[in-house]
Design an enzyme around this catalytic site. Structure first.
Site: not given
Lengths: 609, 609
Positions: B164, B292, B448-450
Site C-alpha cells: 500500500m 485497521r 501506522y494505518e492512521g
C-alpha cells in the site's frame, strides 16, 4: 534532528525563584561561600559540556554499541573515551565532593542538575560516572582510613571509575540470596569468589583502574541479607598486576547500548572489607539512596529531552488544517498561537490532540523538576544544616520523596518519550530521528536500583505505614504551607490582570489534594491492621496518588513564583503549563485513592495456563 | 525463553461460547457449510503453523534484520523465505477469499484469529502478508475486470505479495499532500512518477512479483484529497521486464526489523487505474479499514504473547518471601494459590504487585479478545447477512468499533508489553528474554494505518457526532441487552455456588457504565455546538471511556458464558479475570468522562522554547 539543549532558564527559575535555594546556602557551613551567580555559572558550563561534547555522540553510540572480546576487554563507542577525558579535565567528578577531599564542595542540588543534563544528553555515556558519587559517599562513610586515603582521591578526580556489584543470577530484587564468598586472609585482605551480573561499567576503556564494590558473604555468615558484607575490589592491584577478576561478556540490551553491562567473574580476587562484617547492605544503602535520586534525574532528563525535541518538531511539521481552537479564556490571552501554515497545511502544534500531549509533557517536566530539585535541596539540608531538628525534618522529606521520585520520574520519562514519539508519526519509529532511542534508553530506569514496584512497597510499607504517619504529616504540612502562601499571594495581588484567579485555583486544588490524600493514607493504615497484605496490593496506586499531591504542590509553587512577574510572557507560560497539570492531570488523584480502598475488591491468584 | 503458543482454548471459548458465532454461519449463505468443528480444526492448524514455523525465527530475525544493497535488492532474515513458502503451500493467504476466486471462503472472524496468532508469533514476518487481504478487497471491489482477472489469482494464492503506497515525506496523516503523478498513456495505462516512504514489503525476496497500490494524482487533478487516484503498479511487467520502480533504501527502525520498510522511487513506472479518477482515497479506504482491524489484532497478539510468557516466568522465578495474601472471598475460593518456595524464596507470582500487573494483562487480553472477535463477527454479518437491516446494523457496529479497537488494542499491546517486561526485572531489558522485542515491535502499531490520535478523531467527529448518535445508540442497546441477560442469568442460577452474585455485579457495572457514557456523549454533542473545537481536545479521553464501556460488555459476556460451567476451574478463572477488569480497570471510566466535560478547562498554546 535530535538534539539536547539544557533548559538553563527553566532550571535557574526553579533553583532561584521557586525554591529560593540561594537563601539556604549561607546557613549551610559547607556551602557558605556559594551563591546564585556561581550556581548559574556552573550550570551554564555543565550545559555547554553536555550539549557540545556528549549529546552529539549519543545517536552514533547507540548504533555502534560496546564491543567485548574473549580476553575480557571492552571497547566503548567512538568518542566516549575523549569525552571522559574532557569531563575529568574540567573537574566534573569532583563537583559535590568535599573540599577537604579534593572536591569542589558544591551543593548536591547542583549535582542533581548536572545529572539531569547528563542523562538527557547521553544516558549510555552517563552510566560510567553514574555510580561515582555513590561510591564516594559509601567509601567516605564506611571504609577504613587506609582505604579512604588510597581510593577516594582517584574517585574524586575521576582517574578511577567505580561499580556496584550486587546482582547475581538468583539474587535480583532479593539480595539476601547473594552467594559470592569472601575469605579473610592473614594480611587482613579478603579473597572474593563469585559471579555477578548486570554490572554497569564492570569493564571498559575509559580509565585504567576500576573499583568494584562487591556484596559478598564471609565464612559462617548467616543466611539472608544479615549475612552480607561489602568489599572493595580493584581491577588493578597496587603492584600494577591484574586482580583475579574478569568480564565474561556484555549484555545485548534494548537501550543504553553505549554502556557496557557486564557479567563479572571474581576468582579469588583480592579485596578489603568496607564497614562491619554483616553490615554490607547497610553500607551499600548509602550508595543506593544516592543512586535512586540519580536514577530519578535520568527519568526527568529523558522527559525534558523528549519534550524539547517534540516542541521544536511540532512547530516545523505541517500536516492538515487544524480545527478551530477550543474557546480559551485566560490561558489563551497570555500566550500566542503558532502561525497558521499555507497550502502545505498548518503546523501540527495547532492540532488539539498534539496540544494535549505536549501540554502534559511540559506540565510533568516542569512540575517534576520542582519536586526533584526540592528533594536535592532537602538532602543538602539533611547533610549540612547546623540545626539537628532541621536536619531531621529534611531527612524525613527525603526518605518519602526518594522512592516516589525514582518511580514516578522514571515512569514518566519512559511514557513521556512514548507520547512524544507519537508526534513524529512514522518518523518517530526510525532511529535517525532520535526519539525512539530516548524511549529505549529510558526504559531501564524503571528497573534498576530497585524496580518501581519495590519503590512503591518501600514508600508504603516502610515510609507511610512505618512511623504512624509522622514523616507524611510533616511533608503534608509543608505542602499545606504552600497552599496558604498561594492563597495569600492571590489575595495580595487581587487586582493583578495575571495571577489572581489562577493562584486561588492552585491553592484550592492543592488543599483538596492534601485533605484527600491524608484521609486515604489514614484509611489505608486502618485497613492494614486487619489485612496486612492489602497495602502491597495497592502500593502502586498509593505511589501515584502521592505523586499527584506532590505535583499539585510543585505546580502551585511554580505558579506562585511566576506570578511575581505580571505581563511577562515567559513567566505566563509557566503558569499556563502548571494550570494544565492542575486541570488535566490532577483529577487522576481521585481514581487512585478509590483504588486504594478495598471496596470488596479482590486480587486473583494467577493460574498457569 | 520466549515462546508463543496460541491460546486455542481461550479462542474457541470466545468464538463458540461467548459469541456463539457458529449459530451465525448457517444464516450467512457464503458460510452455510462452515461449522464449529471445522473452525476448531482451522484454528488448531493455524496455531501449529505459527508456533512451529514462524515464532521460532522471531528472535533471530530481530537481530539479523533485512539487508538492502545499492542495486535495490532486499534480503529478508534467515528462514523468512521458507516460512513464506510453507504459508503459501498450506493455503493460508486464501483463507477468507471468496471461493469463486480460488479462496477458501472462510468467515473474516477466522481471518482475525489467524492475524492475532501471526502477529503474536512474529510481527516482522507477518508484515509481508499483512496487506494481502486488504489488497484483495480493494482490487475485488474497485478494479476493472481485466485487472481483477490478471492479479487476483496470484494474490489469493500468495504467489504475489502486495503493498500500500500512500505516504510521502510531506504527506503522512495528511494524504491530501500526495504529489506522485500519474500520466495517462495511449494504451490506457498510466506512467507513475514519485517517491513513497514507509512502504512495508516494497521490496523483498519472498515472491518474484510484488503488486503496489499507489496513491497518485492525474494531470489537472484538484489539490487535496479529492484529486487522488489509485493505481496498480507491479514490480514485474507481463513480458518479464522490470517496471521503472526501485527500492532506494530501507529504514533502520526501533522494531519489526524483519520487515523491510522501503523508500520507493517510481520513475515513469507502468500502472493501471483502480476505480474512478479522483476516487483513489475511497478505493484505498476499503483496504484501510480492513488494515485497521488487522492492526488491532497485532496489538492483541502482542498483549497475549507478553501475558503468556510473563505468566510462565512468574511461576518459575523465585525471589523473596511473599507477604500474607490480601483477604480473598469468592475469587480465592475458586482458584488455587501457587505453591510457596523453599529457601530460594517464593515464586514471584505470589507477590501482590506481580498479581496486580498480571491480572490486568489477563483482563485486558480476554476482554479485548471478545471485542475484537465480536467486531469480526459483525463484519461477516455486514458483508454476508441476507437481511439488509441486519447488514446495516452490523456495519454501524463495525464503524464504531474499528477506530476504538485500532487505538485501544495497540496501546494496550505496547503498554502491556512494558508492564510485562517489568516482571523480568533486569532480564527484561536483555534481548535474549524476548519481551523487550515485543515492546519494540508492538510500538509501531500505535502509529501506522492512521495514528491512534487520528483514530480518536475519527471515532468522535465522524462516528459519535456524525449521525446524531444513531450508531452509538444501536451499539449501546446491544450492550444493554447483555446487561439484561446477565441479570436474568444471575436470577436464574440464584443458588449456584459460583455465579450468582458475580453475574449480578457484572450486570450492574455494565448498566452503570452505559448510562454514564450515554450521558457523557450527549453532553459532548451539546458542548460541540457552541465550541466545535472541543471534541478534538478530548477525543482521546472519549475513546478511552468508550473502550471501558465496551470492555465492561466484553467482561460481562465472558463471565456469563463461563458461569454456565459451575465448579469447573478453567471457567471459574475466566470469571475471576473478568471480575478483575470490572473492579480494578472500569473505575477509570469516571475519570475519563470527567475530563471530557469542559469544566473551565483550557488547552494551552505551546510556545517554542
Amino acid at each position: 534532528m535530535w538534539s539536547y539543549e539544557p533548559p538553563l532558564r527553566a532550571m535557574r527559575f526553579v533553583i532561584d525563584e521557586v525554591l529560593d535555594a540561594p537563601a539556604d546556602w549561607p546557613r549551610l557551613p559547607a556551602h557558605a561561600d556559594f551563591d546564585a551567580d556561581t550556581a548559574a555559572a556552573v550550570i551554564a558550563e555543565a550545559g555547554k559540556f553536555v550539549s557540545e561534547v556528549i549529546a552529539p555522540i549519543n545517536g552514533a553510540a547507540d548504533l555502534e554499541g560496546c564491543k567485548w572480546t574473549p580476553d575480557g576487554k571492552v571497547t566503548t563507542p567512538a568518542g566516549y573515551r575523549d569525552a571522559w577525558r574532557a569531563y575529568v579535565d574540567a573537574g566534573w567528578p569532583a563537583l559535590a565532593c568535599d573540599a577537604d577531599l579534593g572536591g569542589q564542595g558544591l551543593p548536591l542540588l547542583l549535582n542533581a542538575v548536572l545529572n539531569e543534563m547528563l542523562a538527557a544528553g547521553n544516558h549510555g555515556w552517563t552510566m560510567y560516572p553514574g555510580l561515582l558519587h555513590g561510591a564516594y559517599e559509601c567509601i567516605k562513610a564506611h571504609a577504613s582510613p587506609a582505604l579512604r586515603e588510597r581510593w577516594l582521591p582517584g574517585i574524586v578526580s575521576g582517574e578511577t571509575l567505580a561499580t556496584m556489584c550486587l546482582t547475581e543470577p538468583q539474587a535480583g530484587s532479593d539480595l539476601g540470596q547473594v552467594r559470592t564468598r569472601a575469605e579473610p586472609q592473614a594480611d587482613g585482605s579478603l579473597r572474593i569468589s563469585g559471579n555477578k551480573i548486570f554490572i554497569s561499567g564492570g569493564e571498559h576503556d575509559l580509565t585504567d583502574n576500576i573499583v568494584h564494590l562487591v556484596l559478598c558473604r564471609l565464612p559462617d555468615a548467616p543466611a539472608g541479607s544479615k549475612g552480607l558484607s561489602l568489599a572493595l575490589v580493584p581491577k588493578l592491584l597496587d603492584d600494577g598486576s591484574r586482580n583475579a577478576l574478569r568480564c565474561d561478556g556484555i549484555e545485548k540490551k534494548m537501550g543504553i547500548k553505549g554502556s557496557a553491562t557486564c557479567v563479572m567473574a571474581f576468582e579469588g580476587a583480592t579485596g578489603w572489607l568496607i564497614g562491619e562484617p554483616g553490615r554490607g547492605l547497610n553500607a551499600m544503602f548509602v550508595m543506593m539512596n544516592s543512586a535512586r535520586l540519580h536514577v530519578a534525574m535520568q527519568g526527568l532528563g529523558h522527559l525534558e529531552a523528549a519534550t524539547q525535541n517534540a516542541l521544536r518538531y511540532v512547530h516545523e511539521r505541517t500536516q492538515g488544517k487544524a480545527r478551530p481552537a477550543p474557546a480559551n479564556g485566560l490561558a489563551a490571552s497570555m500566550t500566542v498561537a503558532p502561525q497558521r501554515g499555507g497550502a502545505a497545511g498548518d503546523p501540527i502544534a495547532l492540532h488539539a490532540p498534539v496540544r494535549r500531549i505536549l501540554s502534559r509533557l511540559q506540565a510533568l517536566a516542569e512540575g517534576q523538576r520542582v519536586l526533584a530539585y526540592a528533594t536535592a535541596q532537602w538532602l543538602d539540608r539533611a547533610e549540612q544544616h547546623p540545626d539537628a531538628a532541621e536536619r531531621e525534618k529534611a531527612l524525613g522529606h527525603v526518605e518519602l520523596m526518594t522512592p516516589l521520585l525514582k518511580a514516578m520520574l522514571t515512569e514518566n520519562g519512559f511514557l513521556g518519550a512514548s507520547d512524544a514519539l507519537q508526534l513524529w508519526g512514522g518518523y518517530g519509529y526510525v532511529h535517525e530521528y532520535g526519539i525512539e532511542q530516548t524511549l529505549r534508553d529510558s526504559r531501564i530506569a524503571m528497573i534498576y536500583e530497585g524496580t518501581n514496584e519495590i519503590q512503591a512497597l518501600d514508600l508504603v510499607q516502610r515510609k507511610l505505614l512505618g512511623d504512624e504517619g509522622r514523616r507524611l504529616g510533616a511533608l503534608l504540612d509543608e505542602f499545606a504551607a504552600e497552599a496558604a502562601a498561594c492563597r495569600a499571594a492571590s489575595e495580595a495581588c487581587d487586582r493583578d490582570a495575571l495571577g489572581t484567579p489562577v493562584l486561588r485555583e492552585f491553592a484550592t486544588a492543592l488543599e483538596d489534594a492534601i485533605v484527600a490524600f491524608r484521609a486515604g493514607a489514614e484509611e489505608l493504615a486502618q485497613v492494614a491492621r486487619d489485612d496486612p497484605g492489602w497495602p502491597a496490593a495497592v502500593a502502586g496506586d498509593v505511589l501515584k496518588a502521592f505523586g499527584l499531591v506532590a505535583l499539585a504542590w510543585g505546580w502551585a509553587r511554580s505558579a506562585r513564583a511566576a506570578a511575581r512577574h505580571p505581563g511577562d510572557a515567559w513567566y505566563a507560560q509557566r503558569i499556563v503549563i502548571a494550570g494544565h497539570g492542575r486541570d488535566w492531570l490532577l483529577p487522576e488523584l481521585r481514581l487512585r485513592l478509590e483504588l486504594v480502598r478495598p471496596c470488596g475488591r479482590e486480587l486473583p491468584w494467577l493460574v498457569k495456563a
